[in-house]
Design an enzyme around this catalytic site. Structure first.
Site, PDB file in Angstrom:
ATOM      1  N   ARG A  32       1.037  -1.245   0.095  1.00 17.86           N
ATOM      2  CA  ARG A  32      -0.087  -0.132   0.114  1.00 17.86           C
ATOM      3  C   ARG A  32       1.018   1.192   0.146  1.00 17.86           C
ATOM      4  NH1 ARG A  32      -2.722   1.176   6.027  1.00 17.86           N
ATOM      5  NH2 ARG A  32      -0.846   0.172   7.158  1.00 17.86           N
ATOM      6  N   LYS A  76       2.393   5.744   2.114  1.00 11.39           N
ATOM      7  CA  LYS A  76       1.641   4.814   2.789  1.00 11.39           C
ATOM      8  C   LYS A  76       0.090   5.083   2.659  1.00 11.39           C
ATOM      9  CE  LYS A  76       1.531   2.713   7.631  1.00 11.39           C
ATOM     10  NZ  LYS A  76       1.947   2.803   8.892  1.00 11.39           N
ATOM     11  N   GLY A  99      -4.799  -1.135  -0.209  1.00 12.11           N
ATOM     12  CA  GLY A  99      -4.009  -0.196  -0.309  1.00 12.11           C
ATOM     13  C   GLY A  99      -4.116   1.162   0.112  1.00 12.11           C
ATOM     14  N   ASP A 142      10.947  -7.521   7.659  1.00  8.68           N
ATOM     15  CA  ASP A 142      10.589  -6.390   6.408  1.00  8.68           C
ATOM     16  C   ASP A 142      10.136  -5.042   6.870  1.00  8.68           C
ATOM     17  OD1 ASP A 142       8.059  -8.005   7.595  1.00  8.68           O
ATOM     18  OD2 ASP A 142       7.303  -6.430   6.383  1.00  8.68           O
ATOM     19  N   ASN A 143      10.278  -4.808   8.264  1.00  8.19           N
ATOM     20  CA  ASN A 143      10.378  -3.583   8.918  1.00  8.19           C
ATOM     21  C   ASN A 143      11.582  -3.056   9.531  1.00  8.19           C
ATOM     22  OD1 ASN A 143       7.530  -3.338   8.339  1.00  8.19           O
ATOM     23  ND2 ASN A 143       6.747  -3.988  10.310  1.00  8.19           N
TER      24      ASN A 143
END
Length: 450
Positions: free
Chosen positions: A94, A114, A127, A253-254
């Site tokens: 998104r 975002k 998204g 992934d963060n």
């Protein structure tokens, strides 16, 4: 002396990685674009503070390309461990990166989004971003910046006129698109994806890209990259702790390989020094609890090391990973002394002061914000619970005087109850004055601490 304005310096470094790293995408066509937050302080550091209101909307809400930067938005490809379970079906779902440029320090910066619409990685998501989620990200980034935590900054928040259905807040709820200013969007998960597909040449290309563009080193050495990430990640973990911050979702992934915190979802600030305090309601095992954040970030960095095995033997990677613990302890000592408002003295005494502070916070159960506000500069109240810390502080000098107006008022906190109180007038009456006042108060605290 007034500094000259920062010149706009666009870049396109991301294109050098090639199309194996991203997918060109189109932004959503929003029904409305109502500007709700514009961070001109951050914009001034990248030469965009002079944009007119229509120009700002065109670039930050409609994603018209910035001159000389990326010609179109790019959704980045990555994998990652989510709560320690590997997921190869993620990526920018998104958001996207739509511009690169240099800041006043010469760093390569990304403008990422975002809530900007669906991409090939949206899966079943729409998204979109809720307006409340955008407000929460403003508050998180402003507080962390003031508390000396390396963080992305919220550059813009634009309401989009859509109604969203969400299971974790009253629906339908208002929608927004957020623009984040970040020192790169390369994640540990970006490397994991290449290791998963055994893309050795692309892995070499990514190592070189990060070292040259994000660390300023003319190198392609995977071990050197891991050494740098270990130091930055350890510093991030330490400053989270000193700030009393709980990110909530420290998946691989963060975790940005620059050691910059970003992507704020169910974050919270801990009321007290409670290692078991969690932010995410779905973190049933407390994997990312306040006291487990250093472990979580260290584990994520170990996944980077595992990925780099595609290029280099294990031994030097393991040696680099072994530096995480000592780096964290040194960074935590430095971060706690910074919040105490005292000058470092010597390594052994500084470590003992930091440990005494932690023990005092645990045993007294004092509110973190109140504690660090009242003791800044080495001032402590009387009482038995403070004896150890008072002794440890005896030979320390203040790093700056308590002469800023901030110190004459109440501590600036950001507990969940206040977050809800800031959101309520926006939801009920479209009243943004409480949010704007809070941002001003946070920045005043940042000036007092800086």
């Amino acid at each position: 002396m007034q500094q000259p304005p920062q010149a706009y310096r666009p870049a396109t470094a991301l294109l050098d990685l090639g199309p194996d790293f991203w997918d060109p995408v189109a932004p959503a066509d929003f029904p409305e674009t109502r500007l709700r937050f514009r961070n001109d302080r951050a914009a001034a550091q990248i030469g965009l503070d002079q944009l007119s209101a229509p120009e700002w909307i065109a670039h930050m809400g409609r994603f018209q390309p910035l001159q000389g930067s990326l010609p179109q938005p790019l959704a980045l490809r990555y994998h990652g461990h989510q709560f320690r379970s590997y997921n190869p079906d993620i990526g920018d779902g998104r958001g996207f990166t739509f511009a690169q440029l240099h800041d006043t320090d010469g760093r390569l910066m990304d403008l990422g989004t975002k809530g900007s619409g669906q991409t090939p990685y949206s899966r079943f998501g729409d998204g979109r971003l809720t307006l409340k989620g955008g407000v929460r990200e403003i508050l998180a980034t402003e507080m962390l910046e003031a508390l000396n935590v390396p963080t992305s900054r919220t550059l813009s928040l634009i309401e989009t006129g859509e109604a969203l259905e969400r299971g974790d807040e009253p629906s339908p709820t208002r929608a927004a698109v957020l623009v984040r200013l970040s020192h790169g969007h390369i994640r540990i998960g970006t490397f994991q994806r290449l290791a998963y597909f055994r893309e050795e040449e692309n892995m070499r290309r990514l190592v070189g890209y990060v070292l040259r563009n994000l660390y300023g080193e003319d190198s392609d050495d995977p071990v050197r990259l891991l050494q740098l990430v270990v130091q930055r990640a350890a510093t991030l973990a330490a400053r989270y702790m000193a700030a009393g911050f709980v990110h909530g979702v420290l998946n691989s992934d963060n975790i940005n390989v620059t050691g910059e915190s970003f992507d704020y979802g169910p974050w919270r600030f801990a009321p007290t020094w409670d290692p078991a305090f969690t932010a995410a309601y779905f973190d049933h095992q407390g994997l990312y609890a306040f006291g487990r954040q250093p472990e979580a970030i260290g584990w994520d960095v170990s996944q980077l090391a595992a990925s780099l095995r595609l290029l280099v033997d294990s031994e030097p990677l393991v040696e680099a990973l072994d530096g995480f613990g000592p780096a964290f302890q040194a960074a935590l000592t430095e971060a706690i002394l910074w919040r105490l408002g005292v000058r470092p003295r010597d390594a052994a005494a500084d470590r003992e002061l930091a440990r005494a502070t932690e023990r005092t916070l645990r045993t007294t159960g004092v509110a973190l914000d109140r504690f660090f506000h009242d003791v800044f500069g080495g001032v402590l109240p009387d009482g038995e619970g403070w004896a150890e810390l008072r002794t440890a502080l005896t030979s320390y000098e203040p790093r700056k005087p308590r002469d800023h107006p901030y110190w004459s008022g109440e501590p600036c906190a950001m507990l969940i109850e206040e977050v809800e109180a800031i959101w309520a007038p926006i939801a009920e009456a479209d009243d943004w004055t409480v949010l704007n006042a809070k941002v001003a108060a946070i920045r005043q605290m940042g000036e007092a601490l800086a």
